[in-house]
Structure formats: C-alpha cells, structure tokens
Design an enzyme around this catalytic site. Structure first.
Site, PDB file in Angstrom:
ATOM      1  N   GLY A   1      -1.378   2.088  -7.217  1.00  0.00           N
ATOM      2  CA  GLY A   1      -2.048   2.287  -8.499  1.00  0.00           C
ATOM      3  C   GLY A   1      -1.393   3.395  -9.308  1.00  0.00           C
ATOM      4  O   GLY A   1      -1.229   3.277 -10.536  1.00  0.00           O
TER       5      GLY A   1
ATOM      6  N   CYS B   1       0.869  -1.178   0.000  1.00  0.00           N
ATOM      7  CA  CYS B   1       0.000   0.000   0.000  1.00  0.00           C
ATOM      8  C   CYS B   1       0.904   1.226   0.000  1.00  0.00           C
ATOM      9  O   CYS B   1       1.543   1.539   1.009  1.00  0.00           O
ATOM     10  CB  CYS B   1      -0.916   0.012   1.224  1.00  0.00           C
ATOM     11  SG  CYS B   1      -1.982   1.479   1.305  1.00  0.00           S
TER      12      CYS B   1
ATOM     13  N   GLU C   1      -9.933  -0.248  -5.849  1.00  0.00           N
ATOM     14  CA  GLU C   1      -8.907  -0.956  -5.106  1.00  0.00           C
ATOM     15  C   GLU C   1      -9.416  -2.311  -4.622  1.00  0.00           C
ATOM     16  O   GLU C   1     -10.508  -2.417  -4.078  1.00  0.00           O
ATOM     17  CB  GLU C   1      -8.454  -0.096  -3.908  1.00  0.00           C
ATOM     18  CG  GLU C   1      -7.141  -0.516  -3.323  1.00  0.00           C
ATOM     19  CD  GLU C   1      -6.537   0.552  -2.417  1.00  0.00           C
ATOM     20  OE1 GLU C   1      -5.649   0.198  -1.638  1.00  0.00           O
ATOM     21  OE2 GLU C   1      -6.960   1.727  -2.493  1.00  0.00           O
TER      22      GLU C   1
ATOM     23  N   HIS D   1      -1.914  -5.102 -10.519  1.00  0.00           N
ATOM     24  CA  HIS D   1      -2.683  -3.988 -11.095  1.00  0.00           C
ATOM     25  C   HIS D   1      -2.955  -4.235 -12.566  1.00  0.00           C
ATOM     26  O   HIS D   1      -2.106  -4.759 -13.296  1.00  0.00           O
ATOM     27  CB  HIS D   1      -1.918  -2.665 -10.955  1.00  0.00           C
ATOM     28  CG  HIS D   1      -1.895  -2.132  -9.562  1.00  0.00           C
ATOM     29  ND1 HIS D   1      -2.811  -1.202  -9.110  1.00  0.00           N
ATOM     30  CD2 HIS D   1      -1.084  -2.417  -8.513  1.00  0.00           C
ATOM     31  CE1 HIS D   1      -2.552  -0.933  -7.834  1.00  0.00           C
ATOM     32  NE2 HIS D   1      -1.512  -1.650  -7.455  1.00  0.00           N
TER      33      HIS D   1
ATOM     34  N   CYS E   1      -4.695   5.878  -4.481  1.00  0.00           N
ATOM     35  CA  CYS E   1      -4.030   4.580  -4.378  1.00  0.00           C
ATOM     36  C   CYS E   1      -2.597   4.765  -4.841  1.00  0.00           C
ATOM     37  O   CYS E   1      -2.349   4.986  -6.027  1.00  0.00           O
ATOM     38  CB  CYS E   1      -4.748   3.533  -5.224  1.00  0.00           C
ATOM     39  SG  CYS E   1      -3.946   1.908  -5.216  1.00  0.00           S
TER      40      CYS E   1
END
Length: 266
Positions: free
Chosen positions: A210, A72, A198, A149, A207
């Site tokens: 991301g 994260c 997410e 992703h 994010c």
C-alpha cells in the site's frame, strides 16, 4: 511438530513457516485457523517459505481470512531476516530482491502496472484519476504493485470511517479480485500519511505494498518526487520510484519469537 517464527514489519504481523525441509499442506481453512488470534497463533498474514528453482526461496502469502494473495511488502522485508542472508524471492507477483539493512530490509518490489486490466478493473477506464468514487471521497488512483490497490488522496484523514468504507470498496464489483484500499493525506514535502484497509485482513498497522502504490500514485500525479516517506500507524517506510523504473521499499523488519506447532491440529 513444525517450527515457525513470529515476525512483523511495522506491526503488520506474520506467522512464518519454513516449508523447505518439511512440506506443509496449506488450505484456506488451515491458514484461517492459524491466523485466528483467539484459537490459533494469530497474525495478519501467514507466510510459507519454500524451495524455488527460479530464486533462492519461494514465498506464499495467506491473508487472515485464508485467501492466498500475490504480494506483501512488509512480509518480504522479513524474508532475509528469516533466512539469514540477502535473497531473491519467487512470488506470485514475480521475482523480488531483498537485502538486509540496519534494522530491516530494502526490497526491489518490481515495476508498477497501471493498465485497467492489470489492476484488474471490471471495465476500461483511466487509472491516474478514475472517473468513479464512493460517497464524498475524491476520484481515486489505481495501481498494481503485485496486488491491486486503489488510492484516495484526502485533505484530512481524521474522521474518515475506514471500517465502513474499506469493506464497501474492497468488495465493489468494479474490482473482480477485490482491492486494497488506501486512504492518504499529503502532510509535507515528499511525506504522506497513510491508512490501509487491506484486502482479506482489514485495517492493519502497516501495508508495504500500500505504501508503494500510494507513493507511486502521488509521483504519477506529480504531487511529489521520490523518495517518499510514508507514515503508517505502525511507523515509516521509505519508497523510491521514478517513472519507467522499479519500486524500492526500505523499512524495518522484526523477529519476535520462535515456536512449534502441530499443523494437523489446525
């Protein structure tokens, strides 16, 4: 009673618990209960800071649905602010280096992975432009930046039904560990607008991984060169990467308040 801090990175919010002095037995159900915004404390992710024999601290990450995940980016920026100094961090995605900067932190997020089985995908295919899609979305890219992703580059984000398409793609059998879904639009030179569905959390204000994955995918497709400004609903992140190197993410991190809770009640 256990102490916690409420923190956020561009509105992606966290309950951060220091488990170095007092161990916290974390389960999926407990993490989900703490993250509940009505009956718990409320957060997108729950973060456990622990001891490490490989780094200054360790970090475990639980999504709002209770699932434990590998990485994260926004939470990683909060760690030096929480600990009070620059730190190396042991995560399931590897060792990360986080340094405080004015108003936030800069983090070396490691090197991206592009192999189909490192994303992971259910079967072999090219990942710069995958030969698959959903409805009228264009062929996406796939990148692993510690977590999986998929990135769609669109001409216009306005009018996209994120709340319908996000979970549809997240849970597609093509992604055996589910996937974070990125909807991106190039809005200028080295500038991307981004909305992220997410994995395990749904739509968030920001994010960090991301943003990293999307910038890397754009650079890999030769749409732009780094550094790349990624504008999320919560604000901007600066992502720098060159092929063969590691990803550097720089952006805000904010401490909101401290509190105490009896974890046995969750």
């Amino acid at each position: 009673m256990g102490r916690f801090s409420k923190m956020h990175g561009l509105g992606n919010d966290f309950v951060v618990i220091d488990a170095r002095a007092d161990a916290v037995g974390m389960t999926e159900a407990r993490a989900q209960a703490i993250a509940d915004r009505h009956a718990g404390i409320g957060c997108d992710q729950l973060i456990l800071i622990g001891e490490s024999d490989k780094a200054d601290v360790s970090m475990r990450i639980f999504n709002a649905d209770g699932s434990e995940v590998e990485a994260c980016g926004n939470a990683t920026r909060c760690v030096p602010l929480f600990v009070g100094r620059d730190v190396t961090i042991e995560t399931k995605a590897g060792l990360l280096d986080a340094k405080a900067v004015d108003g936030g932190a800069s983090v070396d997020m490691g090197a991206p992975r592009f192999e189909w089985d490192a994303i992971p995908l259910a079967y072999a295919m090219d990942t710069p432009a995958m030969p698959v899609s959903w409805e009228d979305l264009p062929a996406p890219a796939a990148v692993n930046v510690g977590n999986p992703h998929v990135i769609f580059f669109l001409d216009d984000l306005d009018g996209v039904d994120f709340e319908r398409l996000g979970p549809l793609i997240e849970h597609d059998p093509l992604f055996p560990r589910r996937v974070n879904v990125n909807f991106a639009q190039v809005v200028g030179d080295n500038h991307i607008r981004l909305v992220v569905w997410e994995r395990g959390a749904g739509l968030t204000r920001a994010c960090g991984t991301g943003a990293c994955a999307t910038a890397v995918a754009a650079i890999r497709r030769r749409m732009m060169a780094g550094p790349v400004t990624v504008s999320l609903p919560g604000g901007d992140l600066l992502i720098d990467w060159a092929p063969g190197g590691t990803i550097r993410m720089t952006g805000p991190a904010t401490h909101v308040f401290d509190g105490e809770a009896d974890w046995s009640r969750f």
